[in-house]
Enzyme design. Structure first.
Site, PDB file in Angstrom:
ATOM      1  N   LYS A 279      74.549  71.752  49.430  1.00 20.93           N
ATOM      2  CA  LYS A 279      74.636  71.815  50.888  1.00 20.93           C
ATOM      3  C   LYS A 279      74.634  73.273  51.338  1.00 20.93           C
ATOM      4  O   LYS A 279      75.044  74.157  50.582  1.00 20.93           O
ATOM      5  CB  LYS A 279      75.957  71.184  51.353  1.00 20.93           C
ATOM      6  CG  LYS A 279      76.001  69.676  51.291  1.00 20.93           C
ATOM      7  CD  LYS A 279      77.320  69.164  51.847  1.00 20.93           C
ATOM      8  CE  LYS A 279      77.404  67.649  51.756  1.00 20.93           C
ATOM      9  NZ  LYS A 279      76.403  66.952  52.569  1.00 20.93           N
ATOM     10  N   ARG A 353      77.004  56.625  48.037  1.00 22.23           N
ATOM     11  CA  ARG A 353      76.500  55.272  47.753  1.00 22.23           C
ATOM     12  C   ARG A 353      76.532  54.969  46.261  1.00 22.23           C
ATOM     13  O   ARG A 353      76.681  53.826  45.850  1.00 22.23           O
ATOM     14  CB  ARG A 353      75.094  55.129  48.350  1.00 22.23           C
ATOM     15  CG  ARG A 353      74.075  56.055  47.765  1.00 22.23           C
ATOM     16  CD  ARG A 353      72.849  56.224  48.661  1.00 22.23           C
ATOM     17  NE  ARG A 353      73.134  57.097  49.817  1.00 22.23           N
ATOM     18  CZ  ARG A 353      72.250  57.365  50.779  1.00 22.23           C
ATOM     19  NH1 ARG A 353      71.049  56.817  50.757  1.00 22.23           N
ATOM     20  NH2 ARG A 353      72.564  58.158  51.777  1.00 22.23           N
TER      21      ARG A 353
HETATM   22  N1  BES Z   1      79.464  63.293  52.676  1.00 17.41           N
HETATM   23  C1  BES Z   1      78.148  63.343  53.193  1.00 17.41           C
HETATM   24  C2  BES Z   1      78.045  62.777  54.611  1.00 17.41           C
HETATM   25  C3  BES Z   1      78.803  63.507  55.687  1.00 17.41           C
HETATM   26  C4  BES Z   1      78.172  64.455  56.459  1.00 17.41           C
HETATM   27  C5  BES Z   1      80.105  63.202  55.949  1.00 17.41           C
HETATM   28  C6  BES Z   1      78.862  65.099  57.462  1.00 17.41           C
HETATM   29  C7  BES Z   1      80.801  63.850  56.957  1.00 17.41           C
HETATM   30  C8  BES Z   1      80.185  64.799  57.724  1.00 17.41           C
HETATM   31  C9  BES Z   1      77.204  62.568  52.294  1.00 17.41           C
HETATM   32  O1  BES Z   1      77.539  62.545  50.956  1.00 17.41           O
HETATM   33  C10 BES Z   1      75.863  63.197  52.400  1.00 17.41           C
HETATM   34  O2  BES Z   1      75.731  64.308  51.981  1.00 17.41           O
HETATM   35  N2  BES Z   1      74.915  62.478  52.964  1.00 17.41           N
HETATM   36  C11 BES Z   1      73.595  62.982  53.136  1.00 17.41           C
HETATM   37  C12 BES Z   1      72.624  61.901  52.745  1.00 17.41           C
HETATM   38  C13 BES Z   1      71.204  62.360  52.635  1.00 17.41           C
HETATM   39  C14 BES Z   1      71.065  63.379  51.523  1.00 17.41           C
HETATM   40  C15 BES Z   1      70.319  61.177  52.362  1.00 17.41           C
HETATM   41  C16 BES Z   1      73.440  63.353  54.612  1.00 17.41           C
HETATM   42  O3  BES Z   1      73.985  62.649  55.465  1.00 17.41           O
HETATM   43  O4  BES Z   1      72.808  64.361  54.891  1.00 17.41           O
HETATM   44 MN    MN Z   2      76.758  64.215  49.928  1.00 15.68          MN
END
Ligand code: BES
Ligand code: MN
Ligand code: ZN
Length: 501
Positions: A279, A353
């Site tokens: 990230k 997931r």
């Molecule tokens: N933990 C994150 C989602 C999240 C984002 C929670 C902001 C709280 C605040 C999750 O694991 C994630 O990174 N999701 C990705 C999925 C994508 C790579 C398909 C996302 O939402 O960008």
């Molecule tokens: Mn994630």
């Protein structure tokens, strides 16, 4: 903070809180003080913009003719429209307003509200609950906060014609508050302190309440074939865990057979760096609360056991840390979940997931629950869709969805149902494996939910995507900024409304 209840009696000194309804109509207690002070409250009201609407308040310092230090008038709106939720918010606002106003003890006069549907005992209990919820602070890492900056309010004395019943009702609510506080604590802890093993250890405290707690380690999970969950954790030096909590509160049926449990499952990513699909730095600190789903399940178990809910419940949380590293999972890795389905991991940041796939299948196959509800800070996309107002609700079952929606409205933890169908499901089909862990460009929250659905069989199931509601940057009457514990009160209400014997 101590909260007590007693019958109405004249308040002679200190800080007193009294109600005023719409149109500046004084409650009995307010009128008594007004009279004693020769009409000071009436004059103060006239001189102000205070009309008695809900959410309004007006403070009168040291009114002459009395020995009171301060009278706080709070707006109750129209008596006929006054709800439990208004009472709760009033409690939260009064605590918020007075906790740092150099008052250590206050008396709150909650007279019967003429024409209101809600009973005085419920007004009092809800008010107390709201005050308790607002009193939460996570300050264990502050070593230099000055005493005068800390909340001073330690005692709330509530006067109500239904004081005995209010005390009983509040005792139950206070157990729910204890669950909420545990969830907020866990969500607030930093990831160097709270990681899979330490979080698992903290769940052991629940055994005191009669909850059975089992902790699975990596060796045990490997044996069970949980390749999806273990793949996420393999880049971290901290070992993954799964915690299984059981509360058996339902009375035995005549046949002696145990009632099938209901099940709650939580995503517990104690820190989500994204893994090799790293990230960006900005805002990454928010990913300490990527274990919010698991914290809700743990707090909910505490609430249900604390109030001795007459229901059999299972809580399961999958705990991992998603880190990059020499042993981390790579984009294009192939993993096999516990149920035998294969997954091509294309983005290691879509890890929640993968954790839930194994947690859901494990829960379903071991416990054969009546239904499963999982909670997860699963997608950023749900924040784009619903902001911070609603959690996303995805479900294969209309009745469960309706019950969740209704419970959410009751406790002001609202959910909004989103679609699931074959067309979205197809978006996670994969040439090389049974599925991939990401969909296409659009509908990110829905394809994530479709992924989960592939691991629940025919069991009634709902998924709450709580990414937008788990942490709040603003104070609200009963939810101070920080971890909200969204979901604990909602699911406690779902259980109380529908599943207790
Ligand atoms: N933990 C994150 C989602 C999240 C984002 C929670 C902001 C709280 C605040 C999750 O694991 C994630 O990174 N999701 C990705 C999925 C994508 C790579 C398909 C996302 O939402 O960008
Ligand atoms: Mn994630
Ligand atoms: Zn995540």
């Amino acid at each position: 903070m101590k909260i007590s209840f007693s019958k109405p009696a004249a308040v002679k000194s200190g800080v007193v809180v009294v109600g005023v309804s719409n149109g500046r109509k004084l409650s009995e207690s307010a009128a008594a003080i007004d009279k004693q002070s020769g009409g000071i409250l009436t004059r103060a009201l006239k001189a102000s913009t205070f009309k008695g609407k809900t959410g309004q308040s007006l403070t009168v310092m040291a009114p002459g003719g009395t020995k009171l230090d301060r009278v706080v008038l709070i707006g109750l709106g129209k008596a006929k429209e006054f709800t439990a939720s208004d009472a709760m918010k009033a409690g939260g606002s009064v605590y918020g307003g007075l906790s740092k106003a150099n008052a250590s003890s206050i008396t709150v006069c909650l007279d019967s509200l003429e024409g209101a549907d809600i009973k005085p005992e419920d007004v009092a209990a809800e008010f107390a609950f709201g005050a308790r919820l607002q009193s939460y602070r996570f300050d264990k890492y502050r070593t230099r906060e000055k005493a005068e900056d800390k909340p001073t309010l330690t005692t709330i004395k509530i006067q109500s014609p239904g004081s005995a019943k209010a005390k009983k009702a509040f005792e139950i609510k206070d157990q729910v508050a204890a669950g909420v506080f545990l969830t907020r604590d866990l969500v607030s802890e930093p990831p160097n302190i709270l990681y899979p093993d330490s979080l698992a250890k903290r769940t052991k405290e629940l055994t005191k309440l009669g909850i059975k707690v089992e902790v699975l380690n990596e060796t045990q999970m490997k044996k069970l074939g949980m390749g999806a969950l273990l793949g996420v954790g393999q880049g971290s030096v901290r070992e993954s865990r799964m915690v299984v909590m059981q509360w058996k509160g339902a009375p035995k049926s005549a046949s002696g057979k145990a009632d099938a449990p209901i099940a709650f499952v939580g995503k517990g990513v104690t820190f989500d760096t994204g893994g090799i699909s790293l990230k960006p730095a900005a805002g990454m600190e928010d990913m300490k609360w990527d274990m919010g789903g698991s914290a809700v399940v743990i707090g909910l178990m505490k609430a249900l056991a604390g109030r001795k809910a007459k229901v059999n419940v299972v809580g399961v949380v999958g705990l991992v840390e998603n880190m990059p590293g020499g042993n981390a999972q790579r984009p294009s890795d192939m993993v096999t979940a516990m149920d035998g389905q294969t997954i091509e991991v294309l983005i290691t940041d879509a890890e929640g997931r993968l954790v839930l796939a194994d947690a859901l299948h494990y829960t379903n196959s071991r416990f054969k629950p009546k239904f499963m509800v999982n909670l997860a800070t699963l997608t950023g996309a749900i924040i784009v869709s619903l902001g911070n107002e609603h959690a996303g609700l995805f479900s294969n079952n209309d009745q469960l969805s309706e019950r969740l929606t209704a419970a959410g409205l009751e406790v002001n933890e609202k959910v909004w149902r989103m679609p699931l169908n074959k067309a979205y499901d197809k978006m996670i089909d994969c040439d090389a494996a049974d599925m991939k862990n990401i969909g296409g460009r659009g509908a990110g929250s829905i394809t994530a939910a479709q992924f989960l659905q592939r691991f629940v069989g025919k069991t009634p199931w709902a998924h709450l995507d709580i990414a937008g509601v788990t942490w709040s940057g603003e104070d609200a009457p009963t939810v101070p900024k920080g971890g909200t514990a969204f979901g604990v009160r909602l699911l406690n209400q779902l259980v109380a409304n529908n599943y207790e014997k």
